[in-house]
Each structure stands twice: as structure tokens, then as C-alpha cells.
Enzyme design. Sequence first.
Site, PDB file in Angstrom:
ATOM      1  N   LYS A  47      41.118  28.180  28.886  1.00  0.00           N
ATOM      2  CA  LYS A  47      40.474  28.038  30.201  1.00  0.00           C
ATOM      3  C   LYS A  47      38.962  27.886  30.067  1.00  0.00           C
ATOM      4  O   LYS A  47      38.358  26.970  30.650  1.00  0.00           O
ATOM      5  CB  LYS A  47      40.794  29.256  31.068  1.00  0.00           C
ATOM      6  N   ASN A  48      38.328  28.787  29.309  1.00  0.00           N
ATOM      7  CA  ASN A  48      36.869  28.772  29.242  1.00  0.00           C
ATOM      8  C   ASN A  48      36.335  27.541  28.515  1.00  0.00           C
ATOM      9  O   ASN A  48      35.224  27.091  28.807  1.00  0.00           O
ATOM     10  CB  ASN A  48      36.364  30.053  28.583  1.00  0.00           C
TER      11      ASN A  48
ATOM     12  N   ARG B 298      33.371  29.351  39.801  1.00  0.00           N
ATOM     13  CA  ARG B 298      32.251  29.722  38.937  1.00  0.00           C
ATOM     14  C   ARG B 298      31.876  28.582  37.978  1.00  0.00           C
ATOM     15  O   ARG B 298      30.697  28.309  37.728  1.00  0.00           O
ATOM     16  CB  ARG B 298      32.620  30.972  38.141  1.00  0.00           C
TER      17      ARG B 298
ATOM     18  N   ASP C  60      35.276  35.524  39.507  1.00  0.00           N
ATOM     19  CA  ASP C  60      35.677  36.922  39.555  1.00  0.00           C
ATOM     20  C   ASP C  60      34.561  37.813  40.088  1.00  0.00           C
ATOM     21  O   ASP C  60      33.386  37.604  39.784  1.00  0.00           O
ATOM     22  CB  ASP C  60      36.047  37.413  38.146  1.00  0.00           C
TER      23      ASP C  60
ATOM     24  N   ASP D 259      36.562  39.649  28.028  1.00  0.00           N
ATOM     25  CA  ASP D 259      37.761  39.277  28.777  1.00  0.00           C
ATOM     26  C   ASP D 259      39.008  40.024  28.320  1.00  0.00           C
ATOM     27  O   ASP D 259      40.016  40.032  29.028  1.00  0.00           O
ATOM     28  CB  ASP D 259      38.012  37.766  28.651  1.00  0.00           C
TER      29      ASP D 259
ATOM     30  N   MET E  90      29.068  44.427  29.472  1.00  0.00           N
ATOM     31  CA  MET E  90      28.524  43.200  30.041  1.00  0.00           C
ATOM     32  C   MET E  90      28.723  43.060  31.553  1.00  0.00           C
ATOM     33  O   MET E  90      27.984  42.341  32.211  1.00  0.00           O
ATOM     34  CB  MET E  90      29.111  41.994  29.305  1.00  0.00           C
TER      35      MET E  90
END
EC number: 2.5.1.7
Length: 436
Positions: free
Chosen positions: A22-23, A97, A121, A321, A343
Site C-alpha cells: 500500500k505505502n 492522506r 488515519d 505500522d 511516532m
Amino acid sequence: MGTFKIEGGIALKGDITPQGAKNEALQVLCPVLLTSEKVRVTNIPDIIDVNKLITLLGNLGVKIQKNGPGDYTFQADEVNVNYLKTEAFKKEGGSLRGSIMIVGPLLARFGCGYIPKPGGDKIGRRRLDTHFEGFINLGAKFRYEREDHFYGVEIDGRLQGSYMLLDEASVTGTANIVMAAVLAEGTTTIYNAACEPYLQQLCKMLNSMGAKISGVGSNLLTIEGVETLGGCEHRILPDMVEIGSWIGLAAMTRSEITIKNVSWENLGQIPNVFRKLGITLERKGDDIYIPAHKDGYEIKTDIDGSILTVSDAPWPGFTPDLLSIVLVVCTQAKGDVLIHQKMFESRLFFVDKLIDMGAKIMLCDPHRAVVMGHNFQSQLKATTMSSPDIRAGISLLIAALTAKGTSTIQNIEQIDRGYERIDERLRAIGANIVRV
């Protein structure tokens, strides 16, 4: 909104193949805006967030051809930059995002880039300063419409290469600045750059399009600007976060699972962290084999005997994540662990739902939680809950698959944002899960 109903306590078995990352997809789809030539990208995950970005590109005028599952060809030879100033774009861009990463390519090629405050998110403050400070260093003028939360950067002529020291090793910030700098005039040097595998993939893709980026994989990138870029073909890596999710799922449900084609060389600390939790992972070629943990798994202590701490950090540290996955897996481990989410300050706020299920967790503050494992001596109880974000959602789903009884998870669109056909793939290895 959709709902999952899950019957827990069932051991699973079989092979599972991770989806495309996904990222990475959210990054490597944006460079199609840097060229008028065709760009083909394969192994694109069929998930909500990525599909939103593809739709956004189409609305900008990018020609999109679907060649097969996860296989698309893009051509940005008739981009309509006026779309960026429409109300439709403000609504569409604000729901994702990843939409922030179209700004760099648009600025570099067309001299302007705009974006509403992006969504994503709700896991705490996620600043955009790194992105825009980078663009300003390249010569762009910044504008911000406070009432509409609308950001913009503009320049007359070409961007100018520059030295910059990033205030944080932001992955999306680095990606955005790199995509702008490849068409800038002169040399750009980025220090404290992110160096995640997906950022490396982006740089390799840009180089295959004709960019000149050196230092890939380090925190010091040097970019020699070029005048134009061409087309390319690019394949997305398997999703390391999904791989970690499957590892956690296998251990906690005491299931025998093989995760196929994981790209071991790009997993970084992930196997090591799960091994510290006592989970057995076997490397078989490019697969991960996880045996059924019939006798459970025991968390290791530090060398001096103190409690193990699992914390996140920029690559090559452990990805934030996966901390939600680690936390839920530890609820049935033998031993205790401190989870330190450095983070993001709101990512641990789903632990109350696990406590309702019978987990022993002490939330110390917004960033830290101590988990006292049950060692499978006490089964979690089924309950009704709602998914607050992607990673908390999959963690609650794993908990539900181990719980006694039938659990209900609402707001599953959050899970669908990051996991492709999760219910179908779980049923294929024996899970009792139904989408309502």
C-alpha cells in the site's frame, strides 16, 4: 457501513500471498504525472486508499488502462491542472492522506501544485511542514488558505536545485521532494532523507524514467536535475506490514501458515522483532513458514533480564505500522513487554477494546503500554467493537479470530483501506468470517 462477524478459536492452515505494498503504491503512482509517456505499474493492491488515488489521477486527466488485476498503464499527456482549483478536488483530495504526493510532480512539471488538508488515519498529529519547506528550498512560493485548509505551491519557470537538511526523516516528505527535484535545474542534496524500501523503490523507478538519483538506500540523496522524463515499467514490492500482520495472526491463532514470496531482503527488523516475542519463523526460499505454536510463545527479556521494549523508529528501525499487531500478539504470549509508540500519539487508543476482551494491558500514557501475556491460559472474550484506523482494525480482527464466541467489528471500511479482500483470503485458510 460494513461489518465483520467472526467466529473465534479456530486454527487456520494454508498458504497466503501478500498483496502489493500500500505505502509503495501511494508513492509510485504519483510519478506518472512527471511524464507524457506511458507508465505501467504492476502488483497494485486493490484497496480503497489506492483506488481513490487512481480515481484522482483520472479526474486530473491521466489516461488509465487496466491491463489485468493489479496491472495498470497510465499516460499523463493531457493533464488538467485547473481541476486542482475545483470544489470536487477539494473534497476528493481531502479524503486521502496519500494525495499530498501529487504536489511535487505537479509543481515540477506544471509549475503549481495544490492540495486540501489530506485525510487518512486519525493517529495523532501528522505535519506537512517537511513537504512544503522542501518545495520552498527548491524555489517555490507557498500559499495557505486558512479558511479552506487549502495548501498551494507555485513557481515561474523551473525549480532550482538546493541543499536541504530535513527536520524529520519523513517518508512521504522525502518522496514528494525527490519527485519535485528530478526536474529541477541543477543539483539537489537531501540529508536526513527517509530510506525505507518503498522510498528506494520510488527512486529506482524514477531512475528508470531517466532521473539521476544517487545515494538510494541511504539518508543522503543527491539528485541531478533533468529536463524531461520518459515512461517505464515498475513492479510493486509485497506489503511488509501485511506480512507482519500474517505472522502475528499465525502465532496468535496457533496456526500453521506459509507466507509466500515475501521479499526477505526488504523485511528489515520485522523477523527479528517477532522472534524476540518467541515466535518461530523459518525461511524457505523467499517464503516464511510459521509452524503451529501449540505450546505458545515466550517473550525474551533483555540481556540483563529487564522487560523487553518494542518501539518504532524510521527505517531501518521497526515500522510503527506493526506496533498494533505486536501489541495484540503479546496479549497471549508468556511474559511481559513494553510497547513504546514514539511516532504517533493516538495509535494505542484501541487497547480499551482489547481490555474489554480480557487482555491484561496497562496504558501508561498516549505513547506507552505494558502488556502482560496470558500464555493462552485465558481465552479472550468475543465482543462488539469498531475499527478506529487501518492497523488497529487488523489487530482487532486478529484478536477476534482467537476469541471465544462470535465477535462483531464495525466500520470495516478502515480495514479495507489497507487490506485487499481480507475476508475472502482468511476464509481460504479456514477462518469463519462473514462480511455483513
